[in-house]
Design a protein around this motif. Structure first.
Motif: not given
Length: 453
Positions: A144-172
């Motif tokens: 778990k990461l603790h900073f403002k807006g951390a609730s918007y983060l996806k996890t590796s498990g979410d990657f497998f359910t991406l409905k379409k390829l994102p145009k851009s992505a950031t990994f922390i």
């Protein structure tokens, strides 16, 4: 509240938990197993297996790109929805199949995370359950990461359910998962950024090879920010803006999705371990060589949650087997970590086994290092691959191979050969007498250990 008693209650239905439960049940013990998620475990459902299904399509693209104009006229197009359907064909039947296998053995199933009440009892599904022994095999969970807006983060498990390829992505975070998924997404046309607080990615791997892999990924379009601290994530209309600090300077990156790949930690939070006097720390449940908890002898731990494990499925199965037998036969089997290779499934693969250069220098008075760029080797040239390198470490006094680090499209397979060589304490001269198929990446391993004196 209804009460029930078992000889063994297992928490976690991955490979470790399943193995322990099956060993005990097949030998006449009354066994139950619980999991708050679908039965089958992380590796089979949300990790190694589906990841490898998806990543292979990135490999196909990179291999054909390298040969375009040399016999390949057109790089194939990838259909993301079809890839997900193919991945699902490996995953969708696992929960049902796992439950059926366990039920056929007479194992009772619970679909909730238990909470310890005391050293001998748990609460689950509204029942108070006692057991002679508990097996904790809950694995790891995203940090778990603790900073403002951390609730918007996806996890590796979410990657497998991406409905379409994102145009851009950031990994922390720049560990295994970030590097592997970044390789895939950038290959498929996504604009990718990796932000990490460290000085480089993959800190547990060899610096010489990590730099070459990082440079290769930069060529593929991945942008890296190291020595950086995340400050906040801001939600925009379609995107998210990540604000971070690097060397006292403020930066921001905008992308469609932001993944938390900062690592995984032992999944202990829901268990109320303190009430059962179960000792644990950041490494997991503290166990002895019998995989038995140090402060509650009725509790065993196996797999990723064990303080004596590494996050590798074959090791989880071994620990589950040992725990099951130790419950049956009063600690008849001790666990010691075997020699285990590690692989990052980028393109090319980065693989490692045995000692690092730093570890070898601490252990031996003198070492010999075979290290070089191998992009002029035949196998790299025939595939038009520009990145191929190695570092092999030898105890100079005995000529015994003690460490191997490989970067190539076939490193995930070749590292197994080096694992066996190190495990059998082979010398360089003994290894060079072996005959391998030619021309193969395995045959290159002998050429890597050329005379440097």
């Amino acid at each position: 509240m209804e009460s029930k008693h078992y000889n063994v209650f297992v928490i976690g239905s991955g490979v470790a938990g399943q193995t322990a439960a099956k060993v005990c049940s097949k030998n006449g013990l009354k066994v139950a197993i619980a999991d708050k998620q679908a039965f089958g475990g992380t590796c089979a459902l949300r990790g190694c297996d589906p990841k490898k299904v998806i990543l292979q399509f990135g490999d196909i693209i990179k291999k054909t790109e390298a040969l375009k104009g040399l016999g390949i006229k057109k790089v194939p197009k990838i259909d993301w929805q079809d890839i997900l359907k193919f991945k699902d064909s490996f995953v969708k039947e696992i929960p049902k199949g796992t439950e059926e296998q366990l039920s056929e053995l007479g194992i009772d199933l619970y679909h909730q995370s238990p909470k310890f009440i005391n050293k001998n009892e748990i609460s689950v599904e509204g029942k108070t359950i006692s057991a002679d022994n508990f097996v904790i095999a809950t694995g790891l969970t995203p940090r778990k990461l603790h900073f403002k807006g951390a609730s918007y983060l996806k996890t590796s498990g979410d990657f497998f359910t991406l409905k379409k390829l994102p145009k851009s992505a950031t990994f922390i975070g720049a560990g295994y998962i970030a590097m592997e998924f970044s390789f895939l997404l950038s290959t498929l046309g996504c604009k990718v950024t990796i932000i990490d607080r460290g000085a480089q990615p993959l800190s547990q791997f060899d610096d010489f090879l990590v730099k070459k892999l990082t440079d290769k990924m930069k060529e593929n379009g991945v942008k890296f920010y190291f020595d950086s601290e995340i400050e906040s994530i801001e939600k925009l209309k379609k995107n998210f803006r990540v604000h971070f600090n690097k060397n006292g300077k403020e930066y921001s990156i905008k992308s469609r999705v932001v993944f938390n790949t900062s690592g995984r930690v032992p999944a202990t939070e829901l268990l109320n371990l303190e009430k059962a006097n179960i000792k644990y720390d950041d490494s997991g449940i503290i166990v002895n060589n019998f995989l038995q908890n140090e402060t509650n002898s009725n509790v065993f731990a196996c797999g990723d949650i064990s303080s004596k494990s590494l996050p590798l499925t074959p090791l989880s199965g071994l620990q589950g087997y040992i725990v099951g037998n130790n419950i049956l036969n009063k600690n008849s089997k001790e666990f010691s970590n075997p020699l285990v290779p590690s692989v990052v499934f980028t393109h090319p693969n980065l693989a490692s086994v045995g000692l690092s250069e730093k570890e070898a220098n601490k252990r031996y008075k003198n070492i010999k290092i075979y290290q070089d760029d191998a992009s002029d080797f035949y196998n790299a040239k025939k595939s038009n691959e520009s990145t191929y390198a190695y570092k092999i470490i030898i105890n100079k006094r005995t000529d015994v191979i003690v460490g191997a680090h490989l970067l190539s499209t076939e490193a995930n397979e070749c590292i197994n050969i080096m694992m066996m060589a190190i495990d059998k304490k082979m010398t360089v001269s003994q290894f060079k007498k072996l005959i391998f198929t030619y021309p193969s990446y395995t045959s290159d391993l002998k050429n890597m250990m050329k005379n440097i004196d």
